[in-house]
Design a protein around this motif. Structure first.
Motif, mmCIF file in Angstrom:
data_model
loop_
_atom_site.group_PDB
_atom_site.id
_atom_site.type_symbol
_atom_site.label_atom_id
_atom_site.label_comp_id
_atom_site.label_asym_id
_atom_site.label_seq_id
_atom_site.Cartn_x
_atom_site.Cartn_y
_atom_site.Cartn_z
ATOM 1 N N GLN A 109 0.830 -1.200 0.000
ATOM 2 C CA GLN A 109 0.000 0.000 0.000
ATOM 3 C C GLN A 109 0.870 1.258 0.000
ATOM 4 O OE1 GLN A 109 -2.354 0.634 3.532
ATOM 5 N NE2 GLN A 109 -3.878 1.863 2.448
ATOM 6 N N GLN A 110 1.925 1.260 0.811
ATOM 7 C CA GLN A 110 2.824 2.415 0.864
ATOM 8 C C GLN A 110 3.565 2.592 -0.453
ATOM 9 O OE1 GLN A 110 3.337 4.651 3.791
ATOM 10 N NE2 GLN A 110 3.879 5.723 1.875
ATOM 11 N N THR A 113 1.298 4.079 -3.080
ATOM 12 C CA THR A 113 1.090 5.493 -2.745
ATOM 13 C C THR A 113 2.306 6.321 -3.121
ATOM 14 O OG1 THR A 113 -0.418 4.915 -0.939
ATOM 15 C CG2 THR A 113 0.599 7.092 -0.858
ATOM 16 N N ASP A 114 3.501 5.825 -2.811
ATOM 17 C CA ASP A 114 4.733 6.542 -3.142
ATOM 18 C C ASP A 114 4.898 6.705 -4.654
ATOM 19 O OD1 ASP A 114 5.306 6.672 -0.448
ATOM 20 O OD2 ASP A 114 6.748 5.019 -0.480
ATOM 21 N N GLY A 118 2.043 10.225 -3.589
ATOM 22 C CA GLY A 118 1.332 10.488 -2.343
ATOM 23 C C GLY A 118 2.204 10.217 -1.136
ATOM 24 N N THR A 120 0.330 9.595 2.376
ATOM 25 C CA THR A 120 -0.449 9.034 3.477
ATOM 26 C C THR A 120 -1.206 7.787 3.036
ATOM 27 O OG1 THR A 120 -0.761 11.255 4.383
ATOM 28 C CG2 THR A 120 -2.220 9.516 5.188
ATOM 29 N N ILE A 121 -1.126 6.743 3.860
ATOM 30 C CA ILE A 121 -1.934 5.548 3.622
ATOM 31 C C ILE A 121 -3.017 5.489 4.699
ATOM 32 C CG2 ILE A 121 -0.098 4.278 2.469
ATOM 33 C CD1 ILE A 121 0.410 2.755 5.052
ATOM 34 N N GLU A 125 -8.880 1.952 1.701
ATOM 35 C CA GLU A 125 -8.346 2.608 0.503
ATOM 36 C C GLU A 125 -8.468 1.637 -0.670
ATOM 37 O OE1 GLU A 125 -4.564 5.336 -0.927
ATOM 38 O OE2 GLU A 125 -4.215 3.825 0.628
ATOM 39 N N PHE A 127 -7.506 0.791 -4.739
ATOM 40 C CA PHE A 127 -6.703 1.006 -5.932
ATOM 41 C C PHE A 127 -7.334 0.218 -7.078
ATOM 42 C CE2 PHE A 127 -3.798 2.117 -2.607
ATOM 43 C CZ PHE A 127 -2.934 3.061 -3.158
ATOM 44 N N GLU A 132 -4.883 4.798 -7.134
ATOM 45 C CA GLU A 132 -5.875 5.076 -6.101
ATOM 46 C C GLU A 132 -7.150 5.671 -6.699
ATOM 47 O OE1 GLU A 132 -6.293 7.506 -1.863
ATOM 48 O OE2 GLU A 132 -5.003 8.279 -3.458
ATOM 49 N N ARG A 134 -10.212 7.524 -4.855
ATOM 50 C CA ARG A 134 -10.830 7.976 -3.605
ATOM 51 C C ARG A 134 -12.354 7.956 -3.687
ATOM 52 N NH1 ARG A 134 -7.743 10.740 0.324
ATOM 53 N NH2 ARG A 134 -5.516 10.778 -0.186
#
Length: 280
Positions: A109-110, A113-114, A118, A120-121, A125, A127, A132, A134
């Motif tokens: 997940q991190q 996001t990276d 982004g 924040t995880i 959430e 994907f 992602e 939202r």
């Protein structure tokens, strides 16, 4: 008259024989096809959307997302939607330890996001195909994202074969080939073993007292396996007891299944997916 009747009878016989042979071939083909779909799957010519839910039993806003994901438990592939629920571990120190959580899912997940820029995880959430979304709970927004993914030609092929062994175990053979243009970047292959029809009675934390139900929970994760010269293979012996020590080996075979996909290592984009329920 006798000669004409003989000729007519011969023509009828010939047509009947041809029809019988054609019908027999059709039935045989159907049986072979039906048997083949039990233990074989191949990704289509268009892109399929991998939908990843990052969830936790310690999060009181996660059960609605779990229920939302479960609508594609059985029929997602026909809509080009392949769902997976990945339970993270960063809620475990806040009153309730999620027995389905794995730290590697927090790391994934991190990473996704990276890659998207982004920081924040959070849970829940979602994907879609590695990006992602939202606004996943808004039907129009979700369907729009799925439509865009499915409209694209596949940049990879994924083939799955499951061979049942003793009760509660099977062998999986996943083949991955790239169709991406040269210079598209490094690609990785992954294999996930999921389990359906799970439930937990939560005794503490934000969901204390609730009985939670889960589908498509990832129990085993293999990868990344780099595609070399445009191809990769993942072969593994899967034991139900390994995936879930509490599982009943006599449970329906489709309680378990596998999902295989190809991902762009630099962007996190999931290029193609295939799934297959376990067979016996």
């Amino acid at each position: 008259m006798q000669t004409a009747r003989t000729r007519r009878d011969h023509r009828r016989f010939t047509r009947a024989l041809a029809l019988g042979m054609a019908l027999g071939a059709f039935v045989a083909s159907g049986i072979a096809s039906a048997a083949g779909t039990l233990c074989n799957a191949r990704s289509p010519a268009h892109r399929v959307a991998l939908v990843e839910l990052y969830s936790s039993e310690g999060c009181n806003s996660c059960p609605p997302a779990d229920n939302w994901l479960s609508q594609w438990k059985d029929s997602g592939a026909t809509q080009s939607i392949v769902p997976l629920a990945l339970h993270v571990d960063y809620w475990n120190g806040l009153g309730w330890t999620d027995r389905f959580s794995q730290h590697r899912f927090t790391e994934r997940q991190q990473t996704l996001t990276d890659l998207a820029g982004g920081h924040t995880i959070y849970t829940p959430e979602i994907f879609v195909a590695g990006r992602e979304l939202r606004s996943w709970s808004q039907r129009d927004s979700f369907q729009s994202r799925i439509g865009k993914v499915v409209a694209e030609p596949a940049q990879a092929n994924v083939a799955l074969q499951l061979t049942p062994h003793a009760q509660g175990s099977f062998n999986v053979d996943a083949q991955f080939t790239s169709k991406a243009a040269p210079g598209a970047g490094a690609l990785n292959a992954y294999l996930a073993v999921y389990e359906n029809s799970l439930s937990s009675h939560v005794g503490a934390g934000e969901n204390s007292g609730a009985t939670l139900h889960h589908e498509r929970v990832v129990r085993q994760w293999i990868g990344p396996v780099p595609l070399v010269a445009g191809s990769a293979q993942i072969r593994s012996d899967i034991r139900v007891d390994d995936a879930n020590p509490d599982a009943n080996a006599a449970a329906p075979a489709d309680r378990f299944g596998v999902v295989a996909f190809v991902e762009n290592a630099a962007t996190g984009d999931v290029l193609q997916v295939a799934e297959l329920a376990a067979c016996r």
